[in-house]
Design a protein around this motif. Sequence first.
Motif, short mmCIF file in Angstrom:
data_model
loop_
_atom_site.label_atom_id
_atom_site.label_comp_id
_atom_site.label_asym_id
_atom_site.label_seq_id
_atom_site.Cartn_x
_atom_site.Cartn_y
_atom_site.Cartn_z
N THR A 1 39.79 -68.54 4.08
CA THR A 1 40.15 -68.36 5.49
C THR A 1 39.10 -69.04 6.35
N LYS B 1 36.79 -69.08 9.98
CA LYS B 1 35.89 -68.09 10.55
C LYS B 1 36.69 -66.99 11.25
N ASN B 2 36.37 -65.74 10.91
CA ASN B 2 37.00 -64.59 11.53
C ASN B 2 35.99 -63.86 12.41
N CYS C 1 35.57 -60.26 14.33
CA CYS C 1 36.13 -58.93 14.43
C CYS C 1 35.20 -58.07 15.28
N GLU D 1 36.61 -65.21 4.28
CA GLU D 1 37.06 -64.64 3.03
C GLU D 1 36.90 -65.70 1.95
N GLU E 1 35.33 -60.42 1.83
CA GLU E 1 34.71 -60.93 3.06
C GLU E 1 33.22 -61.14 2.83
#
Length: 76
Positions: A36, A38-39, A41, A50, A61
């Motif tokens: 994935t 960049k996340n 949160c 991930e 993660e």
Amino acid sequence: MEPKNIEWHITLGSLVKVTSTDLDGNLVNRLGIVVTGKNLCQQNLFPFVEVYTFRDQETNEYYPYSIEVLSQHEVS
């Protein structure tokens, strides 16, 4: 807003080495692929990606401090 002095070099599809600890507190290195982008949160406060690890055959993660990019996948 992302700070201007931080560069993000972890891209989707990159081959990475992730470092974590096992149940005994020993450092464990695993090879994996970033699956994935960049996340961000609000609960975690820090960006993460991930990574699918070959040894465990699962996706988890990881934060940038535990990732070393071995081969960066260039996104076109």
